[in-house]
Design a protein around this motif. Structure first.
Motif, PDB file in Angstrom:
ATOM      1  N   GLU A   1      84.177  38.722   3.953  1.00 38.37           N
ATOM      2  CA  GLU A   1      83.010  38.605   3.080  1.00 38.37           C
ATOM      3  C   GLU A   1      83.229  37.518   2.047  1.00 38.37           C
ATOM      4  OE1 GLU A   1      82.117  42.448   1.563  1.00 38.37           O
ATOM      5  OE2 GLU A   1      80.979  42.974   3.377  1.00 38.37           O
ATOM      6  N   LEU A   2      82.218  36.698   1.904  1.00 44.84           N
ATOM      7  CA  LEU A   2      82.303  35.594   0.931  1.00 44.84           C
ATOM      8  C   LEU A   2      81.076  35.648   0.047  1.00 44.84           C
ATOM      9  CD1 LEU A   2      83.178  32.540   3.185  1.00 44.84           C
ATOM     10  CD2 LEU A   2      84.700  33.624   1.501  1.00 44.84           C
ATOM     11  N   ILE A   3      81.216  35.130  -1.160  1.00 44.92           N
ATOM     12  CA  ILE A   3      80.046  34.998  -2.026  1.00 44.92           C
ATOM     13  C   ILE A   3      79.789  33.507  -2.200  1.00 44.92           C
ATOM     14  CG2 ILE A   3      79.016  35.551  -4.257  1.00 44.92           C
ATOM     15  CD1 ILE A   3      79.963  38.185  -3.478  1.00 44.92           C
ATOM     16  N   ILE A   4      78.677  33.052  -1.713  1.00 40.02           N
ATOM     17  CA  ILE A   4      78.317  31.648  -1.858  1.00 40.02           C
ATOM     18  C   ILE A   4      76.983  31.593  -2.586  1.00 40.02           C
ATOM     19  CG2 ILE A   4      77.710  29.513  -0.652  1.00 40.02           C
ATOM     20  CD1 ILE A   4      80.583  30.147  -0.152  1.00 40.02           C
ATOM     21  N   ASP A   5      76.950  30.922  -3.708  1.00 39.16           N
ATOM     22  CA  ASP A   5      75.730  30.837  -4.524  1.00 39.16           C
ATOM     23  C   ASP A   5      75.173  32.226  -4.850  1.00 39.16           C
ATOM     24  OD1 ASP A   5      75.889  28.134  -4.463  1.00 39.16           O
ATOM     25  OD2 ASP A   5      74.384  27.873  -2.869  1.00 39.16           O
TER      26      ASP A   5
ATOM     27  N   GLU B   1      75.184  34.698  -3.110  1.00 43.09           N
ATOM     28  CA  GLU B   1      74.715  35.389  -1.912  1.00 43.09           C
ATOM     29  C   GLU B   1      75.906  35.874  -1.103  1.00 43.09           C
ATOM     30  OE1 GLU B   1      72.324  34.197   2.166  1.00 43.09           O
ATOM     31  OE2 GLU B   1      72.422  32.789   0.484  1.00 43.09           O
ATOM     32  N   LYS B   2      75.852  37.120  -0.684  1.00 44.59           N
ATOM     33  CA  LYS B   2      76.975  37.650   0.091  1.00 44.59           C
ATOM     34  C   LYS B   2      76.819  37.243   1.548  1.00 44.59           C
ATOM     35  CE  LYS B   2      78.809  41.983  -0.565  1.00 44.59           C
ATOM     36  NZ  LYS B   2      78.785  43.463  -0.342  1.00 44.59           N
ATOM     37  N   ILE B   3      77.893  36.669   2.083  1.00 46.23           N
ATOM     38  CA  ILE B   3      77.830  36.199   3.456  1.00 46.23           C
ATOM     39  C   ILE B   3      78.946  36.843   4.256  1.00 46.23           C
ATOM     40  CG2 ILE B   3      78.199  34.172   4.939  1.00 46.23           C
ATOM     41  CD1 ILE B   3      76.760  32.577   2.710  1.00 46.23           C
ATOM     42  N   THR B   4      78.620  37.309   5.402  1.00 46.46           N
ATOM     43  CA  THR B   4      79.614  37.964   6.245  1.00 46.46           C
ATOM     44  C   THR B   4      79.947  37.078   7.426  1.00 46.46           C
ATOM     45  OG1 THR B   4      78.586  40.052   5.627  1.00 46.46           O
ATOM     46  CG2 THR B   4      80.167  40.102   7.443  1.00 46.46           C
ATOM     47  N   ILE B   5      81.246  36.904   7.622  1.00 44.09           N
ATOM     48  CA  ILE B   5      81.698  36.041   8.705  1.00 44.09           C
ATOM     49  C   ILE B   5      82.439  36.870   9.730  1.00 44.09           C
ATOM     50  CG2 ILE B   5      83.037  33.961   9.240  1.00 44.09           C
ATOM     51  CD1 ILE B   5      81.132  33.212   7.122  1.00 44.09           C
ATOM     52  N   GLU B   6      82.120  36.638  10.972  1.00 43.88           N
ATOM     53  CA  GLU B   6      82.832  37.321  12.046  1.00 43.88           C
ATOM     54  C   GLU B   6      84.248  36.770  12.153  1.00 43.88           C
ATOM     55  OE1 GLU B   6      81.624  39.781  14.012  1.00 43.88           O
ATOM     56  OE2 GLU B   6      79.839  39.721  12.708  1.00 43.88           O
ATOM     57  N   LYS B   7      85.162  37.623  12.458  1.00 45.30           N
ATOM     58  CA  LYS B   7      86.555  37.213  12.597  1.00 45.30           C
ATOM     59  C   LYS B   7      86.718  36.091  13.620  1.00 45.30           C
ATOM     60  CE  LYS B   7      91.073  39.350  13.087  1.00 45.30           C
ATOM     61  NZ  LYS B   7      91.766  40.612  13.438  1.00 45.30           N
ATOM     62  N   SER B   8      85.886  36.159  14.652  1.00 44.63           N
ATOM     63  CA  SER B   8      86.001  35.190  15.738  1.00 44.63           C
ATOM     64  C   SER B   8      85.632  33.777  15.307  1.00 44.63           C
ATOM     65  CB  SER B   8      85.099  35.618  16.900  1.00 44.63           C
ATOM     66  OG  SER B   8      83.762  35.753  16.404  1.00 44.63           O
ATOM     67  N   SER B   9      84.973  33.674  14.157  1.00 47.46           N
ATOM     68  CA  SER B   9      84.557  32.343  13.686  1.00 47.46           C
ATOM     69  C   SER B   9      85.696  31.606  12.987  1.00 47.46           C
ATOM     70  CB  SER B   9      83.398  32.455  12.696  1.00 47.46           C
ATOM     71  OG  SER B   9      82.375  33.231  13.248  1.00 47.46           O
ATOM     72  N   VAL B  10      86.797  32.309  12.737  1.00 47.99           N
ATOM     73  CA  VAL B  10      87.890  31.694  11.998  1.00 47.99           C
ATOM     74  C   VAL B  10      89.213  31.895  12.718  1.00 47.99           C
ATOM     75  CG1 VAL B  10      88.938  31.464   9.720  1.00 47.99           C
ATOM     76  CG2 VAL B  10      86.692  32.540   9.947  1.00 47.99           C
ATOM     77  N   ALA B  11      89.940  30.818  12.853  1.00 44.90           N
ATOM     78  CA  ALA B  11      91.301  30.949  13.363  1.00 44.90           C
ATOM     79  C   ALA B  11      92.253  30.670  12.209  1.00 44.90           C
ATOM     80  CB  ALA B  11      91.537  29.947  14.486  1.00 44.90           C
ATOM     81  N   PHE B  12      93.371  31.404  12.177  1.00 40.00           N
ATOM     82  CA  PHE B  12      94.375  31.081  11.153  1.00 40.00           C
ATOM     83  C   PHE B  12      95.751  31.368  11.703  1.00 40.00           C
ATOM     84  CE2 PHE B  12      92.760  35.347  10.469  1.00 40.00           C
ATOM     85  CZ  PHE B  12      93.899  36.111  10.322  1.00 40.00           C
ATOM     86  N   GLU B  13      96.685  30.617  11.204  1.00 34.47           N
ATOM     87  CA  GLU B  13      98.052  30.811  11.705  1.00 34.47           C
ATOM     88  C   GLU B  13      99.051  30.303  10.702  1.00 34.47           C
ATOM     89  OE1 GLU B  13      98.874  28.366  15.054  1.00 34.47           O
ATOM     90  OE2 GLU B  13      97.671  26.717  14.315  1.00 34.47           O
TER      91      GLU B  13
END
Length: 581
Positions: free
Chosen positions: A396-400, A402-414
């Motif tokens: 969950e992110l707050i941008i302007d 506004e709460k925005i929900t991002i699917e895990k699949s949209s982000v890769a991290f390592e």
RNA sequence: GCACCGAUGGUCUAGUGGCUAUGACUUUAGCCUUCCAAGCUAAUAACUCGGGUUCAAAUCCCGAUCGGUGCACCA
């Protein structure tokens, strides 16, 4: 009661070392001309400095304009900080520092503008501390000479108040010139200008003066000096912070002082040694020289350590002639900020270092079409997150707002392990800064001697001698035919030619008695006088007279030029120059 | 910037409301002269600047400039 200052200045004026500028029009305070002998002396002093800093240390000399643009001095702090807010009492006309007057009323008076200061003074009904009169409007008195560049006066320029900024501004070019290696240094010898409120003390405080400055850029993590061993045994007269508290200086080797933490580090110690060698070489008395450390409250807030070389003068006491400071990264940071350019050096490691790094890779293929215009900001916000914040199923992110929900699949991290080959650092600056005019005065005063030259059956007679080191003496040799006769004048003229060919500045003099001519040359510091007499005609020998001892040796005329050069530059002793007379 | 003091040849100096402003040293030219500024002859050269008072100002008054000292400022 003529003190030494008066005697020295009188001689300097009379014999063409120093003259008040614009004398024809009544003169102007704070400006001096170097006359024929003074200009030559100054060149030789500057060349000695070059020999040490440029030739021996390899800090190449540059030449930047004496006029600087406004940005340079905004960065250096001179536009804002090199001025003082003054207010004058309307009644007694005493001038006061406006910021000092309101110290008790506001917390940070030095940050206020002149108008704000005026307002505060009026509001708080602050009166003249001397007579209680009304205070006038506050004005900034900036010590820089201001001018405008080009027509229309739109672009402000300033005569530089120090030569240092030229080296800072050229930092990126210098760095490339030295092929990206620390340490390196650049030097500059030139004029600087300060519109002093009230210049006094002759050449000690001028509105236009000559500085010789070096800016040496070093690695902040390594302030050792490769040649430290060569100078560590030199014993200096140190007037440290502790010494000043106790009221006495102490003689100490540089090695001891650095080891004892009195001098901050080797590099600064090395600069003190170079300064000592230079000053003594050009004629400052070692026993009238000390190095005074700035007290904590006197030092600029950014400086790591700062020492002044001070010389003892008869009238003015201890006078600062050189400042040697570790200015840390202050100047480069200031110019980096003002110019919005990185001023730093990439320093490679000996071995690459493995570094664990956490990387976040937003999948723009998904985020882009979904969030369109907001996608870039969302991606940046994601990159700023820590591993634990990314570990959930959704993010969950707050941008302007506004709460925005991002699917895990949209982000890769390592976690990745990378090899880092070096790092970018901002060098620290070691700055030895020399006031050439003050040094010239110092060495004149330290070289000036009046001695009784009493001959048998004669009255007391003083001899004035300027015991300048031969290397810096403006006139290096005098050629004197004993009598004004053609047979002596001819060989004398030949000798003049030979000496000039060897680059020696020689004075020819055949007027008056020999004694008078010797005295004339003693007074301007000519180290050697060569006299042609009748023996010259017999065996081709001439006499050489030593200024300091008045002793003579007899030497061959043929190799006189080599002989004199060795005396001046080669360290040849006078006794070796010929047979005793 | 404020206050006090000062300003006469290149240097040091005499002088004071009144002829062409002392003197010494230096310098320059010439003579003399065999090694440490004092021999002889001659020459050059100054009242910081501006205004005022006065028949007359280098001199008295005012202001400016420069220099010195103290304060302030500065390193």
């Amino acid at each position: 009661m003529a003190d030494k200052y008066e005697q020295v200045i009188e001689l300097a004026k009379r014999r063409g070392f120093l003259w008040n500028s614009f004398e024809l029009y009544g003169g102007t305070a704070g400006f001096y001309d170097y006359g024929p002998l003074g200009a030559m002396l100054k060149r030789r002093v500057e060349n000695t400095w070059r020999d040490i800093f440029v030739i021996n240390e390899g800090y190449y000399e540059i030449e930047a304009p004496t006029i600087g643009i406004e940005d340079v001095f905004i960065a250096s702090g001179h536009v804002g900080g090199f001025s003082d807010p003054l207010t004058e009492c309307q009644k007694c006309h005493e001038a006061f520092r406006a910021d000092h007057l309101i110290k008790d009323v506001v917390d940070n008076p030095d940050t206020l503008s002149a108008d704000e200061l005026t307002e505060i003074i009026n509001k708080n009904n602050i009166k003249c501390p001397e007579c209680g009169g009304k205070l006038g409007a506050v004005y900034e008195f900036n010590l820089m000479f201001k001018t405008s560049i080009g027509p229309g006066g739109k672009r402000a320029g300033y005569l530089r108040p120090e030569t240092a900024q030229g080296m800072f501004v050229d930092f990126p070019r210098l760095l490339k010139f030295y092929r990206d290696h620390l340490p390196f240094g650049a030097t500059q010898i030139g004029k600087a200008y300060r519109n002093e409120i009230s210049p006094r003390q002759g050449v000690i405080r001028l509105r236009e003066f000559t500085q010789a400055e070096a800016e040496i850029f070093i690695d902040p993590r390594d302030k050792t000096h490769p040649k430290f061993k060569e100078i560590s045994g030199i014993v200096l007269n140190l007037y440290s912070q502790a010494g000043q508290a106790a009221g006495e200086s102490q003689k100490m080797s540089i090695k001891e002082a650095v080891a004892g933490g009195i001098i901050a580090h080797e590099f600064l110690g090395y600069c003190l040694a170079m300064t000592y060698r230079f000053l003594v070489r050009v004629g400052v008395s070692a026993d009238k020289l000390r190095f005074r450390q700035h007290m904590k409250d006197e030092m600029a807030h950014y400086a790591a350590d700062c020492w002044d070389a001070e010389i003892l003068s008869d009238r003015f006491g201890w006078v600062e002639v050189v400042g040697i400071a570790d200015r840390t990264d202050y100047d480069l940071k200031a110019h980096a900020k003002q110019s919005e350019t990185e001023l730093a050096v990439y320093v490679p490691y000996d071995k690459p270092k493995p570094i664990e790094r956490f990387t976040v890779k937003p999948n723009m293929g998904i985020l882009g079409p979904k969030f369109k215009g907001k996608a870039a900001r969302i991606a940046n916000a994601l990159k700023a997150l820590k591993p634990e914040e990314l570990s959930g199923d959704v993010i969950e992110l707050i941008i302007d707002g506004e709460k925005i929900t991002i699917e895990k699949s949209s982000v890769a991290f390592e976690k990745v392990t990378e090899e880092v080959h070096g790092e970018t650092i901002i060098p620290h600056v070691i700055e030895p800064s020399f006031g050439i005019d003050r040094i010239i005065y110092s060495l004149l005063e330290h070289s000036y001697f009046e001695e009784e030259a009493v001959e048998e059956g004669e009255e007391d007679k003083t001899r004035i001698v300027l015991r300048l080191p031969p290397e810096v003496a403006p006139v290096q040799a005098a050629v004197l035919p004993l009598l004004t006769r053609d047979e002596l004048v001819k060989p004398a003229e030949d000798i003049v030619k030979m000496l000039r060919k060897a680059g020696i500045l020689v004075a020819y003099d055949d007027s008056g008695t020999i004694g008078r001519r010797y005295r004339r040359n003693d007074e301007i510091g000519t180290p050697y006088s060569i006299t042609v007499d009748y023996q010259t005609l017999e065996d081709g020998s001439v006499t050489i007279r030593d200024r300091d001892t008045m002793k003579q040796v007899r030497a061959s005329m043929n190799d006189i030029a080599d002989n004199v050069c060795d005396l001046i530059y080669g360290g040849k002793s006078f006794e070796e120059a010929g047979r005793k007379v």
